[in-house]
Design a protein around this motif. Structure first.
Motif, PDB file in Angstrom:
ATOM      1  N   GLU A 729       0.811  -1.217   0.000  1.00  0.00           N
ATOM      2  CA  GLU A 729       0.000   0.000   0.000  1.00  0.00           C
ATOM      3  C   GLU A 729       0.846   1.269   0.000  1.00  0.00           C
ATOM      4  O   GLU A 729       0.337   2.357  -0.271  1.00  0.00           O
ATOM      5  CB  GLU A 729      -0.955   0.018   1.203  1.00  0.00           C
ATOM      6  CG  GLU A 729      -0.265  -0.035   2.549  1.00  0.00           C
ATOM      7  CD  GLU A 729      -0.114  -1.444   3.077  1.00  0.00           C
ATOM      8  OE1 GLU A 729      -0.097  -1.619   4.302  1.00  0.00           O
ATOM      9  OE2 GLU A 729      -0.029  -2.379   2.251  1.00  0.00           O
ATOM     10  N   SER A 730       2.140   1.136   0.299  1.00  0.00           N
ATOM     11  CA  SER A 730       3.003   2.313   0.322  1.00  0.00           C
ATOM     12  C   SER A 730       3.584   2.641  -1.045  1.00  0.00           C
ATOM     13  O   SER A 730       4.238   3.674  -1.204  1.00  0.00           O
ATOM     14  CB  SER A 730       4.165   2.105   1.304  1.00  0.00           C
ATOM     15  OG  SER A 730       5.087   1.139   0.798  1.00  0.00           O
ATOM     16  N   LEU A 731       3.340   1.773  -2.036  1.00  0.00           N
ATOM     17  CA  LEU A 731       3.988   1.932  -3.333  1.00  0.00           C
ATOM     18  C   LEU A 731       3.010   2.396  -4.403  1.00  0.00           C
ATOM     19  O   LEU A 731       1.880   1.910  -4.511  1.00  0.00           O
ATOM     20  CB  LEU A 731       4.611   0.609  -3.783  1.00  0.00           C
ATOM     21  CG  LEU A 731       5.765   0.080  -2.930  1.00  0.00           C
ATOM     22  CD1 LEU A 731       6.220  -1.273  -3.450  1.00  0.00           C
ATOM     23  CD2 LEU A 731       6.923   1.074  -2.933  1.00  0.00           C
ATOM     24  N   THR A 732       3.467   3.349  -5.175  1.00  0.00           N
ATOM     25  CA  THR A 732       2.830   3.732  -6.432  1.00  0.00           C
ATOM     26  C   THR A 732       3.874   3.475  -7.518  1.00  0.00           C
ATOM     27  O   THR A 732       5.018   3.121  -7.212  1.00  0.00           O
ATOM     28  CB  THR A 732       2.421   5.212  -6.420  1.00  0.00           C
ATOM     29  OG1 THR A 732       3.605   6.017  -6.286  1.00  0.00           O
ATOM     30  CG2 THR A 732       1.470   5.507  -5.260  1.00  0.00           C
ATOM     31  N   ASP A 737       5.693   5.690  -0.171  1.00  0.00           N
ATOM     32  CA  ASP A 737       5.139   6.583   0.843  1.00  0.00           C
ATOM     33  C   ASP A 737       5.383   5.988   2.219  1.00  0.00           C
ATOM     34  O   ASP A 737       4.689   5.056   2.651  1.00  0.00           O
ATOM     35  CB  ASP A 737       3.642   6.777   0.589  1.00  0.00           C
ATOM     36  CG  ASP A 737       3.047   7.878   1.437  1.00  0.00           C
ATOM     37  OD1 ASP A 737       3.675   8.244   2.449  1.00  0.00           O
ATOM     38  OD2 ASP A 737       1.947   8.358   1.107  1.00  0.00           O
ATOM     39  N   LEU A 738       6.364   6.515   2.923  1.00  0.00           N
ATOM     40  CA  LEU A 738       6.742   5.978   4.231  1.00  0.00           C
ATOM     41  C   LEU A 738       5.667   6.201   5.292  1.00  0.00           C
ATOM     42  O   LEU A 738       5.709   5.572   6.347  1.00  0.00           O
ATOM     43  CB  LEU A 738       8.050   6.615   4.695  1.00  0.00           C
ATOM     44  CG  LEU A 738       9.262   6.406   3.786  1.00  0.00           C
ATOM     45  CD1 LEU A 738      10.496   7.058   4.392  1.00  0.00           C
ATOM     46  CD2 LEU A 738       9.513   4.923   3.538  1.00  0.00           C
ATOM     47  N   SER A 742       3.411   3.654   9.449  1.00  0.00           N
ATOM     48  CA  SER A 742       2.796   3.865  10.758  1.00  0.00           C
ATOM     49  C   SER A 742       1.609   2.942  10.971  1.00  0.00           C
ATOM     50  O   SER A 742       1.286   2.569  12.098  1.00  0.00           O
ATOM     51  CB  SER A 742       2.346   5.323  10.895  1.00  0.00           C
ATOM     52  OG  SER A 742       3.447   6.181  10.980  1.00  0.00           O
ATOM     53  N   VAL A 743       0.928   2.581   9.877  1.00  0.00           N
ATOM     54  CA  VAL A 743      -0.213   1.673   9.997  1.00  0.00           C
ATOM     55  C   VAL A 743       0.246   0.311  10.502  1.00  0.00           C
ATOM     56  O   VAL A 743      -0.466  -0.374  11.240  1.00  0.00           O
ATOM     57  CB  VAL A 743      -0.921   1.545   8.633  1.00  0.00           C
ATOM     58  CG1 VAL A 743      -2.083   0.567   8.709  1.00  0.00           C
ATOM     59  CG2 VAL A 743      -1.400   2.908   8.161  1.00  0.00           C
ATOM     60  N   ARG A 744       1.485  -0.056  10.156  1.00  0.00           N
ATOM     61  CA  ARG A 744       2.038  -1.342  10.590  1.00  0.00           C
ATOM     62  C   ARG A 744       2.917  -1.200  11.826  1.00  0.00           C
ATOM     63  O   ARG A 744       3.629  -2.135  12.195  1.00  0.00           O
ATOM     64  CB  ARG A 744       2.861  -1.963   9.461  1.00  0.00           C
ATOM     65  CG  ARG A 744       2.031  -2.298   8.232  1.00  0.00           C
ATOM     66  CD  ARG A 744       2.833  -3.140   7.260  1.00  0.00           C
ATOM     67  NE  ARG A 744       2.030  -3.604   6.140  1.00  0.00           N
ATOM     68  CZ  ARG A 744       2.451  -4.496   5.256  1.00  0.00           C
ATOM     69  NH1 ARG A 744       3.658  -5.021   5.373  1.00  0.00           N
ATOM     70  NH2 ARG A 744       1.669  -4.875   4.252  1.00  0.00           N
ATOM     71  N   GLY A 745       2.918  -0.013  12.409  1.00  0.00           N
ATOM     72  CA  GLY A 745       3.754   0.194  13.595  1.00  0.00           C
ATOM     73  C   GLY A 745       5.222   0.278  13.288  1.00  0.00           C
ATOM     74  O   GLY A 745       6.065  -0.013  14.128  1.00  0.00           O
TER      75      GLY A 745
END
Length: 756
Positions: A729-732, A737-738, A742-745
């Motif tokens: 989900e952080s990749l386009t 997108d770092l 935070s969603v994964r701690g």
């Protein structure tokens, strides 16, 4: 590390070659036979001041005083007549803003022979004789053939109403005609007294009645005469009135005279430059020029005068970051008259220009200010959504087929589509609200198109280079052969992903420059070098193992926060600027050689294979994320590129309150065949955490501080088992997108992040 440029961001020193390149380009455009005038709206600030007027608000005592000083300096250098008109009044502001102006003939001949403005005169202690001045002015108007009435209003001001006798029905009876004029003057006078005008013409007067308001005001403790001028429709009538006023004032022996009231009429024979307040800045609306050489000369005078008064076209932060002055650097294009606008002389030009901007995001983002994107100050036509793009495609097709569109059709066909999402045409990237707009009295039908996606440039040469670029594009499109137009491009998510990175914007710019070259309107080496110059975004550079790693600030599209509909009524709006985007670009030290064909020995091929193995990770070695670099190529050769987004600070008011700051950012550059790697840590502040000793003194010191925040260290190369893939989900396609970590701690990619 990248060495500090002694004069970063500022353009190359003015040279004969640069000025000659500008002149040659002016000549190339002139040979095409289409007049393309250009004007700018530079903005300056006091970058050392912490006062609200230099940070966020429009009005303030210091700003007004500095504007007066700038007016005096420009008047001494450029001449002209000082005219203080009423500025705009915005929602929530009790009074209209001030506006200081210089009015002059373009041929250099003087146009005002009366007493000087008090800023340029030594004032005696005696009060001026207003009664004598009023009598002499009335006599002068009557000698011209005007019917004149005078009266005092409740505030003690003298109202002088004048109406020409000529131009009436030649068959009318003289006595009845004079009685009718007297009746009109009496009615206008009564209305003017009841309205208590601050400036004449707040409400329209009947017929061709002119209202002069005469009074005294305090100027540095001394009484000075002030005359508010009426609304004049033609330059000839205005200049004729000035002659009468000047002669009467001189005969009345006035030591000084403030001229105020309505803005003066303009045409190709005169120029009108104004100084006005805007949030955080002083804005100068420069008179347009018929070529860029004239713009360059006037800009040099303005920049030099502003620097003399401690006003800067940029703002420097303690950590070396460089920001805009606080205002934009828009450019406006038109012709010597509304009817001679290039957008009317070449009716297919505007639709072609809309298409060209759609095809080239570099023109929207590469030279833009920070507040860019769908909620910014210069919204692209395709940032309003897919439906808006479809309607725009239909509008362009209708304008490009069949009969040539006239001025009304051009404006009506595009005015509802070149806006931001809220329908605000002033915040469109291509602003046509002064093209042929019947809803803006006096200044709506000027044949003008404004480019708003431009930051305030740091030098007059940089301003001139961008003016040449845009003027060349207009000339190219105006004279392009008739052909089936290329369809609009729906960039989709790539618009704010791929084109957020300078690498792709610069590659797109090269296509624009190639188009101009093929059209015979190439910029030439000095101008092209100036346009390509982009050191503003440099944050760090490391050379290691035959590779060149460069970190640059990329484009971030900051969102509006809060009640957007309410914010749209304000002069400044609140955004969440806490997200930062970086461009990570890795090149071989000899990229062009590596991109060429293999030589007989195979050395180039081996070098290319070696470069293919280089990788970059983000985070400390024990928990680093391997970044999926994209292998690309441009005119400099091969490169590996990716964008990196993270939260740079926690705002007091903004999005995602649970998201902590993710600084410093730590990168690792390594190759599987090497035991040694380089750790690159990009700090947001001084690496030692200490305070800076005041703001940077200049741009060179700012760059030194900025580059010092990029720290390198030699470390063992990470082992394969230490590396992880970024969460999906952080990749386009072009960015990691770092913030999603935070969603994964996993927000703290560096053990020192929490402390920072």
């Amino acid at each position: 590390m990248l060495e500090a440029d002694p004069n970063p961001f500022l353009s190359m020193p003015a040279t004969i070659d640069f000025d000659q390149a500008v002149r040659e380009h002016d000549e190339a455009v002139a040979t095409l036979g289409l007049a393309i005038w250009v004007g700018t709206e530079p903005t300056f600030t006091d970058r050392f001041s912490e006062r609200a007027e230099w940070l966020s608000t429009a009005l303030g005592e210091d700003k007004a005083a500095r504007a007066e000083q700038l007016l005096t300096v420009l008047h001494a250098r450029a001449g002209g007549m000082i005219l203080r008109t009423q500025g705009r009044q915005y929602p929530g502001e009790e009074h209209p803003r001030w506006s200081l102006g210089l009015y002059a003939r373009r041929d250099g001949a003087p146009l005002w022979f009366g007493p000087p403005d008090p800023s340029c005169a030594e004032l005696p202690a005696l009060a001026p004789d207003l009664a004598r001045f009023c009598l002499l002015l009335r006599q002068a108007l009557e000698a011209r053939g005007d019917r004149v009435r005078c009266e005092h209003d409740v505030d003690g001001r003298t109202l002088i109403l004048s109406r020409p006798l000529h131009g009436e029905d030649p068959d009318a009876e003289p006595e009845r005609d004079l009685a009718r004029i007297d009746q009109a003057l009496a009615e206008a006078l009564e209305a003017a007294i009841e309205s208590h005008p601050v400036a004449p013409g707040t409400a329209p007067l009947p017929g061709n009645i002119a209202l002069f308001v005469l009074e005294t005001c305090l100027w540095e403790g001394v009484q000075v005469a002030r005359l508010a001028l009426p609304d004049c429709q033609t330059v000839a009538h205005f200049l004729g009135s000035l002659d009468l006023i000047g002669a009467a004032a001189n005969a009345a022996e006035l030591p000084a005279l403030i001229l105020s009231g309505h803005p003066p009429p303009v045409d190709a024979s005169v120029c009108w430059t104004t100084i006005t307040p805007d949030p955080a800045v002083i804005e100068i609306n420069m008179a347009p020029h018929c070529d860029v050489s004239g713009l360059l000369a006037a800009s040099r005078t303005l920049y030099d005068a502003s620097a003399q008064l401690g006003l800067a076209p940029y703002r420097l932060y303690y950590n070396g970051a460089v920001a805009d002055s606080g205002g934009g650097g828009q450019m406006t294009f038109g012709g010597p008259s509304p009817e001679d606008s290039p957008f009317f002389r070449a009716p297919r030009l505007l639709p072609r220009l809309v298409r060209y901007l759609n095809h080239h995001p570099a023109l929207s983002y590469l030279f833009a200010h920070d507040y860019i994107g769908g909620s910014g100050q210069a919204v692209r036509s395709d940032e309003r959504g897919h439906d808006g793009l479809g309607e725009l495609a239909l509008a362009l097709a209708l304008l490009e087929r069949g009969r040539l569109p006239n001025a009304e059709t051009l404006w009506e066909g595009l005015s509802h589509l070149l806006t931001d999402a809220a329908g605000n045409s002033h915040r469109a990237e291509l602003n046509i609200e002064k093209l042929w707009n019947p809803f803006i009295p006096c200044r709506g039908k000027l044949g003008l198109v404004e480019f708003r996606a431009l930051r305030m440039q740091h030098s007059p040469e940089r301003t001139a280079a961008l003016a040449v670029l845009l003027r060349a594009i207009i000339a190219m499109l105006a004279h392009a052969p008739a052909a089936s137009p290329a369809p609009l491009i729906d960039h989709g998510e790539a618009l704010h992903d791929r084109y957020a990175l300078p690498f792709y914007l610069e590659r797109d710019l090269e296509e624009v420059l190639a188009d101009l070259q093929n059209a015979g309107l190439g910029l030439g080496a000095p101008l092209a070098a100036m346009v390509r110059r982009n050191r503003l975004r440099e944050l760090g550079q490391v050379v290691f193992g035959g590779c060149d790693l460069r970190i640059r600030r990329a484009i971030e599209f900051w969102p509006l926060i809060g009640d957007v509909s309410r914010q749209d009524q304000n002069t400044s709006r609140l955004v969440d600027a806490s997200t930062m985007r970086l461009e990570i670009c890795l090149r071989p030290v000899e990229p062009k050689a590596m991109a060429s064909a293999d030589d007989e020995t195979g050395g180039v091929g081996r070098a290319a294979d070696a470069f293919a193995g280089w990788q970059i990770a983000v985070g400390p070695p024990e928990q680093a994320l391997a970044l999926p670099l994209r292998l690309e190529q441009d005119h400099n050769g091969v490169a590996k590129v990716i964008g990196l987004r993270y939260r740079a600070f926690t705002p007091r008011q903004g999005l995602h309150p649970a998201l902590k700051a993710q600084v410093p950012v730590r990168l690792i550059l390594w190759h599987p065949a090497r035991h040694e790697a380089i750790a690159v840590t990009l700090h947001d502040w001084r690496p030692d955490g200490e305070a800076y000793q005041g703001l940077p003194a200049d741009l060179a010191e700012a760059e030194t501080r900025r580059l010092a925040r990029c720290v390198t260290a030699s470390i063992p190369a990470p082992r394969p088992e230490q590396l992880r893939a970024p969460p999906s989900e952080s990749l386009t396609p072009h960015t990691c997108d770092l913030r999603w970590l935070s969603v994964r701690g996993e927000a703290d990619l560096d053990s020192s992040a929490a402390a920072a």
